[in-house]
Enzyme design. Structure first.
Site, PDB file in Angstrom:
ATOM      1  N   GLY A   1       8.104 -71.401  -3.461  1.00 17.65           N
ATOM      2  CA  GLY A   1       8.382 -72.092  -2.204  1.00 17.65           C
ATOM      3  C   GLY A   1       8.320 -73.607  -2.317  1.00 17.65           C
ATOM      4  O   GLY A   1       9.184 -74.312  -1.783  1.00 17.65           O
ATOM      5  N   THR A   2       7.324 -74.113  -3.001  1.00 18.53           N
ATOM      6  CA  THR A   2       7.165 -75.568  -3.103  1.00 18.53           C
ATOM      7  C   THR A   2       8.374 -76.196  -3.791  1.00 18.53           C
ATOM      8  O   THR A   2       8.919 -77.204  -3.328  1.00 18.53           O
ATOM      9  CB  THR A   2       5.863 -75.894  -3.874  1.00 18.53           C
ATOM     10  OG1 THR A   2       4.771 -75.311  -3.162  1.00 18.53           O
ATOM     11  CG2 THR A   2       5.650 -77.389  -4.001  1.00 18.53           C
TER      12      THR A   2
ATOM     13  N   CYS B   1      -9.855 -78.856   4.189  1.00 21.50           N
ATOM     14  CA  CYS B   1     -11.117 -79.482   3.787  1.00 21.50           C
ATOM     15  C   CYS B   1     -10.870 -80.549   2.748  1.00 21.50           C
ATOM     16  O   CYS B   1     -10.028 -80.393   1.881  1.00 21.50           O
ATOM     17  CB  CYS B   1     -12.015 -78.465   3.118  1.00 21.50           C
ATOM     18  SG  CYS B   1     -12.415 -77.115   4.170  1.00 21.50           S
TER      19      CYS B   1
ATOM     20  N   ALA C   1       8.257 -65.440  -3.925  1.00 22.25           N
ATOM     21  CA  ALA C   1       8.036 -64.017  -4.193  1.00 22.25           C
ATOM     22  C   ALA C   1       6.608 -63.543  -3.903  1.00 22.25           C
ATOM     23  O   ALA C   1       6.406 -62.412  -3.478  1.00 22.25           O
ATOM     24  CB  ALA C   1       8.398 -63.712  -5.646  1.00 22.25           C
ATOM     25  N   HIS C   2       5.610 -64.429  -4.098  1.00 19.39           N
ATOM     26  CA  HIS C   2       4.229 -63.926  -3.942  1.00 19.39           C
ATOM     27  C   HIS C   2       3.843 -63.691  -2.478  1.00 19.39           C
ATOM     28  O   HIS C   2       2.769 -63.162  -2.195  1.00 19.39           O
ATOM     29  CB  HIS C   2       3.214 -64.831  -4.653  1.00 19.39           C
ATOM     30  CG  HIS C   2       2.898 -66.128  -3.983  1.00 19.39           C
ATOM     31  ND1 HIS C   2       1.758 -66.303  -3.242  1.00 19.39           N
ATOM     32  CD2 HIS C   2       3.537 -67.316  -3.969  1.00 19.39           C
ATOM     33  CE1 HIS C   2       1.713 -67.559  -2.800  1.00 19.39           C
ATOM     34  NE2 HIS C   2       2.787 -68.185  -3.228  1.00 19.39           N
TER      35      HIS C   2
HETATM   36  N1  PLP Z   1       6.143 -72.983   2.679  1.00 20.09           N
HETATM   37  C1  PLP Z   1       5.351 -72.197   3.415  1.00 20.09           C
HETATM   38  C2  PLP Z   1       5.659 -71.972   4.857  1.00 20.09           C
HETATM   39  C3  PLP Z   1       4.230 -71.581   2.830  1.00 20.09           C
HETATM   40  O1  PLP Z   1       3.440 -70.796   3.568  1.00 20.09           O
HETATM   41  C4  PLP Z   1       3.970 -71.815   1.447  1.00 20.09           C
HETATM   42  C5  PLP Z   1       2.782 -71.230   0.815  1.00 20.09           C
HETATM   43  O2  PLP Z   1       1.780 -70.976   1.429  1.00 20.09           O
HETATM   44  C6  PLP Z   1       4.851 -72.639   0.721  1.00 20.09           C
HETATM   45  C7  PLP Z   1       5.932 -73.202   1.370  1.00 20.09           C
HETATM   46  C8  PLP Z   1       4.650 -72.886  -0.742  1.00 20.09           C
HETATM   47  O3  PLP Z   1       5.044 -71.753  -1.479  1.00 20.09           O
HETATM   48  P1  PLP Z   1       4.554 -71.532  -2.987  1.00 20.09           P
HETATM   49  O4  PLP Z   1       3.125 -71.091  -2.906  1.00 20.09           O
HETATM   50  O5  PLP Z   1       5.439 -70.449  -3.512  1.00 20.09           O
HETATM   51  O6  PLP Z   1       4.748 -72.802  -3.707  1.00 20.09           O
END
Ligand code: PLP
Length: 362
Positions: free
Chosen positions: A72-73, A324, A200-201
């Site tokens: 996601g990042t 935190c 995916a996770h």
């Molecule tokens: N975007 C959202 C809405 C998320 O909840 C997360 C992870 O918690 C991310 C992006 C980041 O995803 P990743 O952990 O695969 O980098």
């Protein structure tokens, strides 16, 4: 082995067993590099291509519109930076105040380079109103990025309407769907979006893998330069095993989506009824149109951090609505943006049920 309750599925999910099994051949006997021309690379090549097809089908996309990433990042950073840098012009990006830090910090990074960014406020339910976007958007806007569902309060955003407003101004629309993919039905064509991030996770696949959907014809720079993998847009040897697992996990989740959602909604009700019966003074955060299994509550006078640690001692994993650092606990940007009253805000916790909640052993 002792039973424990894992109720932090918005943070990560357990790996699906079939998805795990699907990985093994590509870690052991079929370890060939998918970019090589000989026979030994063929199973890896075929697996990547099959996975692309399967994943595309799950979200109503074309296989060529799926680009594998590390999660996601990366997908979020690619969407924000890749569109900002797609030509020499410093056009604007619009996002919301309640995005994940993968979006917010990518936006801060482009702001530092002189690209304007606007942050849309939300309602008390965490909804980004299309009328609000209409007031912010101009013909100098390049990209609008609003998440499909919020990771803290679960609110599902009016993506179709937001994308429509965006396209009326010839801008691009991206959605961070990391919490939504595999949990609620998604059709990128029906939503009318240009880009979508997934990880995916969050749907029982492997950590460190994900994808970015990029609609054919969308103007965006490559994420990484190097080899010709991912149509020359995201260079680097593919993580074949994780890609294989992601396709299996997503297909399984999509096939059982309705059944899982119903079960999770029941769990939500059991929890909230128990809190009410115990006469706990709490308020529910987020919209009623939210992710199945997501319960975000603020308890009057409580301390979310303390609650988390007490529940941890009892073998229950949840999360707080706070971030935190080493010196203090701050109220999360999402809880602040939806204006939870001060006497409740510090007592915010997120309970996120998943398909394996109540089945875990340690
Ligand atoms: N975007 C959202 C809405 C998320 O909840 C997360 C992870 O918690 C991310 C992006 C980041 O995803 P990743 O952990 O695969 O980098």
């Amino acid at each position: 082995m002792k039973k424990f309750i894992y109720a932090d599925n918005a943070a990560t999910t357990s790996m699906d067993l079939e998805a795990f099994e699907a990985m093994k051949p590509y870690l052991m006997e079929n370890y060939g590099n998918a970019s090589q021309p000989y026979f030994f690379a063929n199973p890896a090549k075929k697996t990547i291509s099959d996975a692309r097809e399967r994943i595309a089908e799950c979200i109503g996309a074309e296989p060529k519109e799926i680009y594998f990433t590390s999660g996601g990042t990366e997908s979020d950073n690619w969407a924000i930076k890749g569109s900002a840098f797609s030509d020499g012009e410093k056009k604007a990006t619009i996002t919301s105040q309640i995005e994940h830090h993968a979006i917010l910090n990518a936006c801060t990074a482009i702001e530092r380079l002189g690209y304007p960014v606007a942050y849309l406020p939300v309602t008390e339910e965490g909804i980004v109103k299309p009328e609000r976007l209409k007031r912010y958007i101009t013909d100098r806007t390049r990209l609008v990025s609003v998440m499909l569902a919020n990771n803290e309060i679960g609110t599902i955003e009016p993506i179709t309407e937001l994308a429509k407003v965006t396209h009326e101004h010839d801008a691009l629309f991206h959605t961070d769907a990391v919490q939504a993919v595999g949990h609620i039905p998604i059709d990128v064509k029906e939503l009318g979006i240009d880009m979508l991030s997934a990880s995916a996770h969050k749907f029982n696949g492997m950590k460190g893998s994900g994808f970015l959907y990029i609609r054919k014809g969308t103007e965006i720079c490559p994420f990484a330069d190097g080899g010709s993998q991912e149509y020359g847009m995201r260079a680097g040897t593919e993580n074949v095993a994780a890609i294989a697992a992601m396709a299996v996990a997503l297909k399984k989740n999509c096939d059982r989506m309705e059944e899982t959602a119903q079960r999770l909604r029941k769990l939500e009700m059991v929890l909230l009824d128990a809190l009410t019966a115990a006469r706990i003074d709490y308020r529910e955060n987020g919209s009623s149109n939210r992710l199945p299994g997501n319960v975000n509550i603020s308890i009057k006078g409580a301390d979310g951090e303390m609650l988390l640690h007490r529940l941890d001692l009892k073998g229950i994993c949840i999360s707080t609505g706070s971030a935190c650092d080493s010196f203090n606990t701050r109220i999360s940007h999402v809880i602040e943006a939806i204006h939870v009253p001060e006497e409740y805000a510090r007592g915010t916790i997120r309970i996120s049920f998943g398909k394996d909640t109540l089945k875990m052993k340690r």
